[in-house]
Design an enzyme around this catalytic site. Structure first.
Site, PDB file in Angstrom:
ATOM      1  N   GLY A  86      14.495 -30.159 -30.439  1.00  0.00           N
ATOM      2  CA  GLY A  86      14.480 -30.482 -29.013  1.00  0.00           C
ATOM      3  C   GLY A  86      13.670 -29.490 -28.207  1.00  0.00           C
ATOM      4  O   GLY A  86      13.200 -28.470 -28.715  1.00  0.00           O
ATOM      5  N   ARG A  87      13.519 -29.779 -26.906  1.00  0.00           N
ATOM      6  CA  ARG A  87      12.742 -28.899 -26.042  1.00  0.00           C
ATOM      7  C   ARG A  87      13.333 -27.496 -26.007  1.00  0.00           C
ATOM      8  O   ARG A  87      12.616 -26.506 -26.153  1.00  0.00           O
ATOM      9  CB  ARG A  87      12.676 -29.491 -24.625  1.00  0.00           C
ATOM     10  CG  ARG A  87      11.781 -30.717 -24.509  1.00  0.00           C
ATOM     11  CD  ARG A  87      11.778 -31.275 -23.089  1.00  0.00           C
ATOM     12  NE  ARG A  87      13.092 -31.813 -22.718  1.00  0.00           N
ATOM     13  CZ  ARG A  87      13.506 -33.038 -23.007  1.00  0.00           C
ATOM     14  NH1 ARG A  87      12.706 -33.853 -23.686  1.00  0.00           N
ATOM     15  NH2 ARG A  87      14.692 -33.464 -22.624  1.00  0.00           N
ATOM     16  N   THR A  98      25.859 -28.878 -21.570  1.00  0.00           N
ATOM     17  CA  THR A  98      26.587 -29.230 -20.351  1.00  0.00           C
ATOM     18  C   THR A  98      27.117 -30.658 -20.464  1.00  0.00           C
ATOM     19  O   THR A  98      26.788 -31.380 -21.397  1.00  0.00           O
ATOM     20  CB  THR A  98      25.694 -29.098 -19.110  1.00  0.00           C
ATOM     21  OG1 THR A  98      24.548 -29.960 -19.248  1.00  0.00           O
ATOM     22  CG2 THR A  98      25.215 -27.665 -18.930  1.00  0.00           C
ATOM     23  N   GLU A 156      19.058 -29.797 -37.500  1.00  0.00           N
ATOM     24  CA  GLU A 156      18.776 -31.078 -36.851  1.00  0.00           C
ATOM     25  C   GLU A 156      19.741 -32.113 -37.421  1.00  0.00           C
ATOM     26  O   GLU A 156      20.386 -31.887 -38.441  1.00  0.00           O
ATOM     27  CB  GLU A 156      17.327 -31.506 -37.073  1.00  0.00           C
ATOM     28  CG  GLU A 156      16.398 -31.234 -35.893  1.00  0.00           C
ATOM     29  CD  GLU A 156      16.803 -31.990 -34.635  1.00  0.00           C
ATOM     30  OE1 GLU A 156      17.473 -33.042 -34.748  1.00  0.00           O
ATOM     31  OE2 GLU A 156      16.461 -31.533 -33.533  1.00  0.00           O
ATOM     32  N   LYS A 165      16.686 -35.571 -18.514  1.00  0.00           N
ATOM     33  CA  LYS A 165      18.038 -35.000 -18.412  1.00  0.00           C
ATOM     34  C   LYS A 165      19.056 -36.122 -18.242  1.00  0.00           C
ATOM     35  O   LYS A 165      18.863 -37.028 -17.437  1.00  0.00           O
ATOM     36  CB  LYS A 165      18.127 -34.016 -17.245  1.00  0.00           C
ATOM     37  CG  LYS A 165      19.441 -33.253 -17.212  1.00  0.00           C
ATOM     38  CD  LYS A 165      19.387 -32.078 -16.253  1.00  0.00           C
ATOM     39  CE  LYS A 165      20.709 -31.334 -16.196  1.00  0.00           C
ATOM     40  NZ  LYS A 165      21.091 -30.764 -17.512  1.00  0.00           N
ATOM     41  N   HIS A 187      15.507 -31.962 -11.858  1.00  0.00           N
ATOM     42  CA  HIS A 187      15.203 -31.752 -13.269  1.00  0.00           C
ATOM     43  C   HIS A 187      14.261 -32.841 -13.773  1.00  0.00           C
ATOM     44  O   HIS A 187      14.017 -33.830 -13.086  1.00  0.00           O
ATOM     45  CB  HIS A 187      16.484 -31.748 -14.116  1.00  0.00           C
ATOM     46  CG  HIS A 187      17.262 -30.474 -14.024  1.00  0.00           C
ATOM     47  ND1 HIS A 187      18.181 -30.245 -13.033  1.00  0.00           N
ATOM     48  CD2 HIS A 187      17.250 -29.352 -14.796  1.00  0.00           C
ATOM     49  CE1 HIS A 187      18.708 -29.038 -13.197  1.00  0.00           C
ATOM     50  NE2 HIS A 187      18.168 -28.481 -14.260  1.00  0.00           N
ATOM     51  N   GLY A 215      25.189 -23.589 -24.530  1.00  0.00           N
ATOM     52  CA  GLY A 215      24.486 -23.936 -23.303  1.00  0.00           C
ATOM     53  C   GLY A 215      24.537 -25.417 -23.008  1.00  0.00           C
ATOM     54  O   GLY A 215      23.922 -25.882 -22.045  1.00  0.00           O
TER      55      GLY A 215
END
Length: 272
Positions: free
Chosen positions: A14-15, A103, A37, A162, A158, A101
């Site tokens: 992912g980014r 959310t 992954e 997202k 964003h 991290g």
């Protein structure tokens, strides 16, 4: 725990995953031990460093934490709630610390994370940017001085990909402000306005959300009175700021006992 912290990166393709791999490869005191992954991903077997554009690391992308359990001390997870919860169960069972991290957790998922922190050390934060966490402290001060008479609005923007709204950072901003005012965010938050809404409710905290293009992350808290307005803004121009903060959290977490921590603990902001 050894001075050199070995980290595993969930969601390697992912980014944020790629930024985390690059940060782990670049920051002294951190070693990339594993990259993960989902099962069936076309990235399985790739070199994690080549995937992130930072050169060969010798760490191949795997799909199973079981296969790499001996290769890392701390799992860094910026994925989605369902993935994080599965990883949490593994880490609790195997005594692995976590930097989270992700959310968008439900209240039940938050409670599960809290319970797991009795057994392993966890840093959970909506945003790992140093600037954002300093901003949260500034918002508390502003709320204490101006919050009783100002209209308070939180705006966030964003990228188009997202999937949760408002952002975890925007909610953390609201919680910081509400807490400084002795309120619960649930009792005063306004997330939508549509049609004939009537006048603004006194004491409310409004939220506005934008999703567009490749915006990394922008957050503004507005304290508006008649005749003046204070705006406190943070703008991120690169995800590397979040990745670097996550590595800083991992290095700090390596010396901690089981418990639930956040970036205020990592940065020792409560001592300032």
């Amino acid at each position: 725990m050894a001075e050199q912290i070995r980290v595993a990166i969930a969601g390697a393709g992912g980014r944020m995953g790629r930024q985390l791999i690059a940060a782990a490869a670049a920051i002294p005191g951190v070693t990339l031990g594993a990259a993960l992954e989902r099962e069936g991903s076309g990235l399985l077997g790739c070199d994690a460093g080549e995937l992130a554009g930072c050169g060969v690391t010798g760490v191949t992308v795997e799909s199973s934490l079981e296969r790499v359990a001996g290769q890392f001390d701390i799992l860094i997870d910026f994925t989605r709630p369902e993935g994080t919860m599965a990883h949490l169960a593994f880490c609790q069972a195997h005594g692995k610390a976590m930097v989270i991290g992700t959310t968008g957790f439900s209240e039940q998922e938050k409670a599960t994370i809290e319970a797991a922190s009795q057994h392993v050390a966890i840093v959970l934060a909506a945003n790992f940017s140093v600037g954002v966490n300093v901003m949260l402290r500034l918002l508390e001060k502003a709320a204490q001085v101006m919050g009783s008479y100002c209209d308070i609005e939180i705006l966030e923007a964003h990228h188009r990909h997202k999937v949760d709204a408002p952002s975890g950072t925007a909610l953390a901003m609201g919680e910081a402000i509400a807490g400084a005012l002795g309120r619960s965010l649930e009792s005063c938050a306004v997330y939508t306005r549509l049609g004939h809404t009537g006048e603004r409710a006194p004491g409310s905290i409004g939220f506005a959300t934008l999703r567009a293009g490749d915006i990394v992350g922008e957050h503004t808290a507005m304290f508006a009175d008649v005749g003046e307005r204070l705006e406190i803004t943070h703008k991120a121009s690169s995800r590397m700021t979040f990745a670097s903060g996550a590595m800083r959290a991992a290095q700090w977490l390596g010396a901690q006992q089981p418990g639930m921590y956040d970036m205020c603990d990592v940065l020792a902001l409560d001592t300032l």
